[in-house]
Design a protein around this motif. Sequence first.
Motif, PDB file in Angstrom:
ATOM      1  N   ILE A   1       0.831  -1.205   0.000  1.00  0.00           N
ATOM      2  CA  ILE A   1       0.000   0.000   0.000  1.00  0.00           C
ATOM      3  C   ILE A   1       0.859   1.245   0.000  1.00  0.00           C
ATOM      4  O   ILE A   1       1.986   1.236   0.516  1.00  0.00           O
ATOM      5  CB  ILE A   1      -0.950  -0.004   1.228  1.00  0.00           C
ATOM      6  N   GLY A   2       0.327   2.324  -0.566  1.00  0.00           N
ATOM      7  CA  GLY A   2       1.014   3.606  -0.513  1.00  0.00           C
ATOM      8  C   GLY A   2       0.120   4.706  -1.041  1.00  0.00           C
ATOM      9  O   GLY A   2      -0.924   4.451  -1.644  1.00  0.00           O
ATOM     10  N   THR A   3       0.547   5.943  -0.782  1.00  0.00           N
ATOM     11  CA  THR A   3      -0.090   7.104  -1.396  1.00  0.00           C
ATOM     12  C   THR A   3       0.704   7.388  -2.669  1.00  0.00           C
ATOM     13  O   THR A   3       1.937   7.356  -2.656  1.00  0.00           O
ATOM     14  CB  THR A   3      -0.034   8.317  -0.447  1.00  0.00           C
ATOM     15  N   VAL A   4      -0.018   7.662  -3.758  1.00  0.00           N
ATOM     16  CA  VAL A   4       0.640   7.718  -5.067  1.00  0.00           C
ATOM     17  C   VAL A   4       1.626   8.882  -5.218  1.00  0.00           C
ATOM     18  O   VAL A   4       1.604   9.840  -4.444  1.00  0.00           O
ATOM     19  CB  VAL A   4      -0.395   7.774  -6.216  1.00  0.00           C
ATOM     20  N   LYS A   5       2.419   8.782  -6.253  1.00  0.00           N
ATOM     21  CA  LYS A   5       3.457   9.780  -6.549  1.00  0.00           C
ATOM     22  C   LYS A   5       2.883  11.208  -6.539  1.00  0.00           C
ATOM     23  O   LYS A   5       1.808  11.465  -7.059  1.00  0.00           O
ATOM     24  CB  LYS A   5       4.046   9.482  -7.925  1.00  0.00           C
ATOM     25  N   GLY A   6       3.624  12.106  -5.896  1.00  0.00           N
ATOM     26  CA  GLY A   6       3.243  13.522  -5.849  1.00  0.00           C
ATOM     27  C   GLY A   6       2.293  13.870  -4.727  1.00  0.00           C
ATOM     28  O   GLY A   6       1.965  15.033  -4.523  1.00  0.00           O
ATOM     29  N   ASP A   7       1.866  12.862  -3.972  1.00  0.00           N
ATOM     30  CA  ASP A   7       0.827  13.087  -2.955  1.00  0.00           C
ATOM     31  C   ASP A   7       1.359  12.738  -1.565  1.00  0.00           C
ATOM     32  O   ASP A   7       1.875  11.643  -1.357  1.00  0.00           O
ATOM     33  CB  ASP A   7      -0.373  12.188  -3.302  1.00  0.00           C
ATOM     34  N   LEU A   8       1.215  13.701  -0.625  1.00  0.00           N
ATOM     35  CA  LEU A   8       1.788  13.518   0.711  1.00  0.00           C
ATOM     36  C   LEU A   8       0.750  13.202   1.779  1.00  0.00           C
ATOM     37  O   LEU A   8       1.073  13.115   2.961  1.00  0.00           O
ATOM     38  CB  LEU A   8       2.541  14.787   1.109  1.00  0.00           C
ATOM     39  N   HIS A   9      -0.515  13.077   1.386  1.00  0.00           N
ATOM     40  CA  HIS A   9      -1.577  12.821   2.374  1.00  0.00           C
ATOM     41  C   HIS A   9      -1.520  11.363   2.832  1.00  0.00           C
ATOM     42  O   HIS A   9      -1.584  10.462   2.007  1.00  0.00           O
ATOM     43  CB  HIS A   9      -2.946  13.114   1.760  1.00  0.00           C
ATOM     44  N   ASP A  10      -1.422  11.164   4.161  1.00  0.00           N
ATOM     45  CA  ASP A  10      -1.283   9.762   4.592  1.00  0.00           C
ATOM     46  C   ASP A  10      -2.262   9.301   5.654  1.00  0.00           C
ATOM     47  O   ASP A  10      -2.217   8.137   6.068  1.00  0.00           O
ATOM     48  CB  ASP A  10       0.160   9.482   5.044  1.00  0.00           C
ATOM     49  N   ILE A  11      -3.144  10.170   6.113  1.00  0.00           N
ATOM     50  CA  ILE A  11      -4.014   9.770   7.235  1.00  0.00           C
ATOM     51  C   ILE A  11      -4.986   8.662   6.815  1.00  0.00           C
ATOM     52  O   ILE A  11      -5.128   7.644   7.499  1.00  0.00           O
ATOM     53  CB  ILE A  11      -4.764  10.991   7.805  1.00  0.00           C
ATOM     54  N   GLY A  12      -5.641   8.861   5.672  1.00  0.00           N
ATOM     55  CA  GLY A  12      -6.583   7.849   5.185  1.00  0.00           C
ATOM     56  C   GLY A  12      -5.858   6.549   4.869  1.00  0.00           C
ATOM     57  O   GLY A  12      -6.312   5.462   5.228  1.00  0.00           O
ATOM     58  N   LYS A  13      -4.689   6.683   4.227  1.00  0.00           N
ATOM     59  CA  LYS A  13      -3.887   5.485   3.905  1.00  0.00           C
ATOM     60  C   LYS A  13      -3.505   4.740   5.190  1.00  0.00           C
ATOM     61  O   LYS A  13      -3.578   3.516   5.260  1.00  0.00           O
ATOM     62  CB  LYS A  13      -2.640   5.926   3.116  1.00  0.00           C
ATOM     63  N   ASN A  14      -3.131   5.492   6.220  1.00  0.00           N
ATOM     64  CA  ASN A  14      -2.762   4.846   7.493  1.00  0.00           C
ATOM     65  C   ASN A  14      -3.951   4.089   8.104  1.00  0.00           C
ATOM     66  O   ASN A  14      -3.780   3.036   8.719  1.00  0.00           O
ATOM     67  CB  ASN A  14      -2.235   5.880   8.493  1.00  0.00           C
ATOM     68  N   LEU A  15      -5.142   4.647   7.918  1.00  0.00           N
ATOM     69  CA  LEU A  15      -6.337   3.944   8.414  1.00  0.00           C
ATOM     70  C   LEU A  15      -6.553   2.639   7.649  1.00  0.00           C
ATOM     71  O   LEU A  15      -6.893   1.613   8.231  1.00  0.00           O
ATOM     72  CB  LEU A  15      -7.585   4.823   8.258  1.00  0.00           C
ATOM     73  N   VAL A  16      -6.327   2.696   6.332  1.00  0.00           N
ATOM     74  CA  VAL A  16      -6.480   1.473   5.529  1.00  0.00           C
ATOM     75  C   VAL A  16      -5.454   0.430   5.995  1.00  0.00           C
ATOM     76  O   VAL A  16      -5.775  -0.750   6.135  1.00  0.00           O
ATOM     77  CB  VAL A  16      -6.348   1.755   4.008  1.00  0.00           C
ATOM     78  N   VAL A  17      -4.213   0.874   6.274  1.00  0.00           N
ATOM     79  CA  VAL A  17      -3.182  -0.051   6.772  1.00  0.00           C
ATOM     80  C   VAL A  17      -3.682  -0.766   8.029  1.00  0.00           C
ATOM     81  O   VAL A  17      -3.603  -1.993   8.153  1.00  0.00           O
ATOM     82  CB  VAL A  17      -1.863   0.708   7.091  1.00  0.00           C
ATOM     83  N   MET A  18      -4.221   0.038   8.963  1.00  0.00           N
ATOM     84  CA  MET A  18      -4.694  -0.554  10.226  1.00  0.00           C
ATOM     85  C   MET A  18      -5.790  -1.577   9.992  1.00  0.00           C
ATOM     86  O   MET A  18      -5.794  -2.655  10.579  1.00  0.00           O
ATOM     87  CB  MET A  18      -5.271   0.546  11.124  1.00  0.00           C
ATOM     88  N   MET A  19      -6.747  -1.216   9.137  1.00  0.00           N
ATOM     89  CA  MET A  19      -7.888  -2.113   8.903  1.00  0.00           C
ATOM     90  C   MET A  19      -7.436  -3.391   8.186  1.00  0.00           C
ATOM     91  O   MET A  19      -7.939  -4.471   8.468  1.00  0.00           O
ATOM     92  CB  MET A  19      -8.977  -1.413   8.080  1.00  0.00           C
TER      93      MET A  19
END
Length: 216
Positions: free
Chosen positions: A95-113
């Motif tokens: 998993i990751g946030t795509v190139k050029g994008d620094l937003h990680d809160i939603g991605k971190n939630l997906v990681v947890m789930m």
Amino acid sequence: MSLPILEEMSGFLQKGRAKNVKALVQQALDENVNPKEILNDGLLSGMMIIGEKFKNNEVFVPEVLVAARAMNAGLAILEPKLVEVGNEPVGKAVIGTVKGDLHDIGKNLVVMMLKGAGFEVYDEGVDVEPEKFIAKAEEVGADVICMSALLTTTMPNMKSVIDSLNEKGLKDKYIVMVGGAPVNQAFADQIGADYYTPDAATAAEVAKKAVTEKNA
Ligand code: B1M
């Protein structure tokens, strides 16, 4: 009306006071407040208010950044309670946030789930180059590739990953999932992603179902 402790938490989050947010998350857990209520009414509600103020030019990037740091600090305390990690291994997800994008809160939630659903998760962080998603998936023998994007300008980078998978003849090897506030089903269909889900919990549910069906 949410609990006073959660309103206080939301207020500290908006001010970017990470230490206070962490302490209040711990206190709320000690007082047996439901972890999902802490997430929604204490943390995410504060982030929503900051987002609205950001949109209206009432606050600017530095304030949003410290609020996001406080959010991630609170999430770290909440994670073990929010996620009862499944014993049964389900599969591997990159998993990751795509190139050029620094937003990680939603991605971190997906990681947890995903972890909660029993996945072994390889979190590549933010601003992830298309080839890095693929290289990591190949390296670890992943089942799922998950991409998050929060900017309309970075959404096309999801397509770059899928195009590259197709060029390499690897597309059918992986279940490709996309999400993030500006992403929707129509966009997912257009770029050839296997699944779009609107939130982190649904992402984990769908990933688990898709992997189980594929391996059946
Ligand atoms: Co930014 N930002 N930001 N920002 N930021 C938004 C996204 C924006 C909507 C604000 C606005 O104008 N109203 C706007 C985007 C406009 C657009 O493109 N349509 C914006 C902008 C413009 C920018 C900058 C360009 C600002 C600037 O520099 N002038 C800049 C870009 C930097 C970059 O990425 N290159 C920027 C910077 C930042 C900060 C760094 C300051 C900070 C991010 C810090 C961090 O993440 N560590 C930040 C923040 C925090 C936001 C807002 C306020 C909050 C985002 C958030 O974390 N939401 C946001 C406004 C908003 O969304 N209201 C905004 C909470 C999070 C839980 O939701 O990520 O949507 P979300 O995740 C959801 C679902 O989308 C889903 O699950 C979660 C819920 O369970 N989900 C998935 C997410 N990924 C998924 C993947 C899946 C499935 C579901 O499957 C794989």
